[in-house]
Motif scaffolding. Sequence first.
Motif, PDB file in Angstrom:
ATOM      1  N   ALA A 338       0.835  -1.202   0.000  1.00  0.00           N
ATOM      2  CA  ALA A 338       0.000   0.000   0.000  1.00  0.00           C
ATOM      3  C   ALA A 338       0.874   1.258   0.000  1.00  0.00           C
ATOM      4  O   ALA A 338       2.058   1.212   0.352  1.00  0.00           O
ATOM      5  CB  ALA A 338      -0.890  -0.007   1.250  1.00  0.00           C
ATOM      6  N   ALA A 339       0.250   2.364  -0.369  1.00  0.00           N
ATOM      7  CA  ALA A 339       0.999   3.620  -0.492  1.00  0.00           C
ATOM      8  C   ALA A 339       1.537   4.107   0.847  1.00  0.00           C
ATOM      9  O   ALA A 339       2.531   4.842   0.898  1.00  0.00           O
ATOM     10  CB  ALA A 339       0.104   4.689  -1.114  1.00  0.00           C
ATOM     11  N   ASN A 340       0.892   3.727   1.944  1.00  0.00           N
ATOM     12  CA  ASN A 340       1.394   4.156   3.259  1.00  0.00           C
ATOM     13  C   ASN A 340       2.108   3.010   3.995  1.00  0.00           C
ATOM     14  O   ASN A 340       2.181   3.004   5.215  1.00  0.00           O
ATOM     15  CB  ASN A 340       0.271   4.745   4.108  1.00  0.00           C
ATOM     16  N   ALA A 341       2.615   2.050   3.216  1.00  0.00           N
ATOM     17  CA  ALA A 341       3.468   1.000   3.788  1.00  0.00           C
ATOM     18  C   ALA A 341       4.887   1.246   3.285  1.00  0.00           C
ATOM     19  O   ALA A 341       5.100   1.469   2.096  1.00  0.00           O
ATOM     20  CB  ALA A 341       2.995  -0.374   3.354  1.00  0.00           C
ATOM     21  N   VAL A 342       5.826   1.242   4.211  1.00  0.00           N
ATOM     22  CA  VAL A 342       7.226   1.488   3.851  1.00  0.00           C
ATOM     23  C   VAL A 342       8.031   0.253   4.235  1.00  0.00           C
ATOM     24  O   VAL A 342       7.982  -0.205   5.381  1.00  0.00           O
ATOM     25  CB  VAL A 342       7.779   2.713   4.620  1.00  0.00           C
ATOM     26  N   LEU A 343       8.742  -0.277   3.276  1.00  0.00           N
ATOM     27  CA  LEU A 343       9.588  -1.434   3.546  1.00  0.00           C
ATOM     28  C   LEU A 343      10.907  -0.928   4.124  1.00  0.00           C
ATOM     29  O   LEU A 343      11.610  -0.134   3.502  1.00  0.00           O
ATOM     30  CB  LEU A 343       9.829  -2.190   2.232  1.00  0.00           C
ATOM     31  N   GLN A 344      11.218  -1.377   5.319  1.00  0.00           N
ATOM     32  CA  GLN A 344      12.399  -0.867   6.033  1.00  0.00           C
ATOM     33  C   GLN A 344      13.513  -1.905   5.917  1.00  0.00           C
ATOM     34  O   GLN A 344      13.422  -2.992   6.482  1.00  0.00           O
ATOM     35  CB  GLN A 344      12.011  -0.600   7.488  1.00  0.00           C
ATOM     36  N   VAL A 345      14.582  -1.536   5.197  1.00  0.00           N
ATOM     37  CA  VAL A 345      15.601  -2.504   4.789  1.00  0.00           C
ATOM     38  C   VAL A 345      16.939  -2.144   5.424  1.00  0.00           C
ATOM     39  O   VAL A 345      17.444  -1.030   5.252  1.00  0.00           O
ATOM     40  CB  VAL A 345      15.761  -2.479   3.243  1.00  0.00           C
ATOM     41  N   LYS A 346      17.540  -3.084   6.128  1.00  0.00           N
ATOM     42  CA  LYS A 346      18.877  -2.817   6.675  1.00  0.00           C
ATOM     43  C   LYS A 346      19.839  -2.508   5.524  1.00  0.00           C
ATOM     44  O   LYS A 346      19.735  -3.119   4.453  1.00  0.00           O
ATOM     45  CB  LYS A 346      19.380  -4.026   7.465  1.00  0.00           C
ATOM     46  N   HIS A 347      20.787  -1.623   5.786  1.00  0.00           N
ATOM     47  CA  HIS A 347      21.625  -1.155   4.674  1.00  0.00           C
ATOM     48  C   HIS A 347      22.461  -2.257   4.057  1.00  0.00           C
ATOM     49  O   HIS A 347      22.811  -2.216   2.887  1.00  0.00           O
ATOM     50  CB  HIS A 347      22.520   0.010   5.110  1.00  0.00           C
ATOM     51  N   GLY A 348      22.770  -3.263   4.843  1.00  0.00           N
ATOM     52  CA  GLY A 348      23.506  -4.398   4.298  1.00  0.00           C
ATOM     53  C   GLY A 348      22.648  -5.639   4.354  1.00  0.00           C
ATOM     54  O   GLY A 348      21.626  -5.665   5.056  1.00  0.00           O
ATOM     55  N   PRO A 349      23.044  -6.697   3.660  1.00  0.00           N
ATOM     56  CA  PRO A 349      22.195  -7.888   3.602  1.00  0.00           C
ATOM     57  C   PRO A 349      22.255  -8.745   4.854  1.00  0.00           C
ATOM     58  O   PRO A 349      21.421  -9.636   5.028  1.00  0.00           O
ATOM     59  CB  PRO A 349      22.769  -8.660   2.414  1.00  0.00           C
TER      60      PRO A 349
END
Length: 654
Positions: A338-349
Amino acid sequence: MTDSGDFDAAWLPPAAFRAVGGRRSLVRAAAGPLVDTVYGELADACERFGGRVVRDGAAEEPELVLELTGDDPGDEGFALERRDGTTTVTASGARGLLYGLFHVVRLGEDAFHGERARETHRPALATRMLDHWDNVAVHPVMGQVERGYAGGSLFWADGRARGDLDRVRAYGRLLAACGINAVAVNNVNVHETEAHLLTDRIGEVAAIADALRPYGVRTHLSVTFAAPMVLGSLPTADPLDGAVRGWWAEATRRVYEEIGDFGGYVVKADSEGQPGPFAYGRSHADGANMLAAALEPYGGTVHWRAFVYDHHQDWRDRRTDRARAAYDHFTPLDGEFAANAVLQVKHGPMDFQVREPVSPLIGAVPDTRLAVELQVTQEYTGQQRHVCWLGPMWSEALRFRPDGEVSTGRLADGLVAVSNAGDDPFWTGHPLAQANLYTFGRLAWDPAADPRAVLGEWIALTHPGAEERLVAGLHAVLDGSWSTYEKYTAPLGVGFMVQPGHHYGPSVDGYEYSPWGTYHFADRDGVGVDRSTATGTGYAGQYAKPWSEVYESPETCPDELLLFFHHVPYGHVLHSGRTVIQHIYDTHFEGVEEVEEARRVWAGLADLVEPARHARVAERFEEQLRSAREWRDQVNSYFLRKSGVPDGRGRTIY
Ligand code: GCV
């Protein structure tokens, strides 16, 4: 402690306001919480330094004007100019006015000399957020703050929200002064006590939100995906179940009744034992979108973490690669959030190691809103007992472009970091770790900023009027401290080698035969993880060109990431001209020497630094040096014993 009372003034000591506080100022803006803050800041500064501030009324030849020109709360930018002896800050939103004031504070006297053509400043990223891994109740293993190295929580004590929130207000002020506009107040590992913050204990969150609001910091909450079961007695948390969706909608409505400007939820789902949608055969988009739907009517956002991997891995299985996990799980879902969902990704794998490549998931989901997550708390980088200024590392990550260095495309919509602050009088345990918090905020505002210039700002604000010897000494201690730390810990991007559980200090094989998927595969012939597409786990193929090609071959892979991507013999010659084994020996000796030198420089600054601050850092240097020697000796001995290759320079290895 300092002039501000029981705790350190950090980058806002009263003297930082000298230039502003000595002027005739005018605030032209309708009242409101943020405008009141701007006025209050100026009034305090004027009282201290003899200036005068007028609100709205007529001011005689003001030297500083702060003017709200509109009513756009979403606009955080401001414009600055100086003409005919007046410095003017204009903003169309009140946050912008506050950021403009702090910008003038940073400029100091420079803001009040000569002419200045109109310049506009606007944050590159809308979300600039800190996640606190704070537990309300002290956790038997993780304590009050998970991976916290700065005392207890700023928000919680004795099992509830602190009654006195002055310190939280002061925290909000420090955050605003470096551009941070959001805070999540509890751990992403949501234990039972903390789960209740969402419902019957939301009033405590509201009190914290009240304390942060005057500085433009919005409050977010970590919630458990299982909340409908834990709190609502529902038999399921299935995101497609009507009753579950209704429960979230109602719970969220009540949250907004208490906190009208609530930022939203942070969720760690199907990760390290936290519940999630997999239990119901649903996707992470299904899970995130359910929460997004509940938040949408109120303008809230769900930050959904991508830290999803198998933490029950069999170490004998060399095809499963934890580094692949986030990309494998989330790229198929691109476009479904959805437009108000943000996937929060650690900078490294992997997990905030001293050196990792940038996660290939960043850049692989163009139709998903994405926030990059950094770790300001120094879990794997010396736990605030070691000096390790992370600005250069973050800057490298933020300047990385998935399709090569020429691209100007966006990297992310937001920047989030795990906070390193606690109730320690210096905020961060190691006083110099304040520089990491400040740098994070400023890089979130402008990811292209030169980190060394940001460090210069921090030095100047924290030590107003510092003489050149102190400025140079602080740069000498901090500038290269990340590189120093890297030298004496895990080599060439291979990561970990830390003591299991608490993650402090060396244990080369500590995670080698564990289920956590963090291996180095050292044997008598070589070391490193083959992540190539041709012969390894295929991880290198998750990148777009040119990176997939660069990382695929040991010949083109950058030295510093060689062992992350390849298993090579000890005699492999690096681009530097050294063999891998000699590099390991050399860097470990160099790292310790660099710590000795930094400690010497710090000792020489004793006459220029406030005694308590100087003593705290000096004490930490003793531990850093002890620990760095331990790292050096364990890592070097380990590799000498494995490889049988002696040090080319004949130094003592045990
Ligand atoms: C909050 C690492 C840390 C955990 C942390 C986890 C996460 O594994 O060691 O303490 O949990 O990352 O980011 O969720």
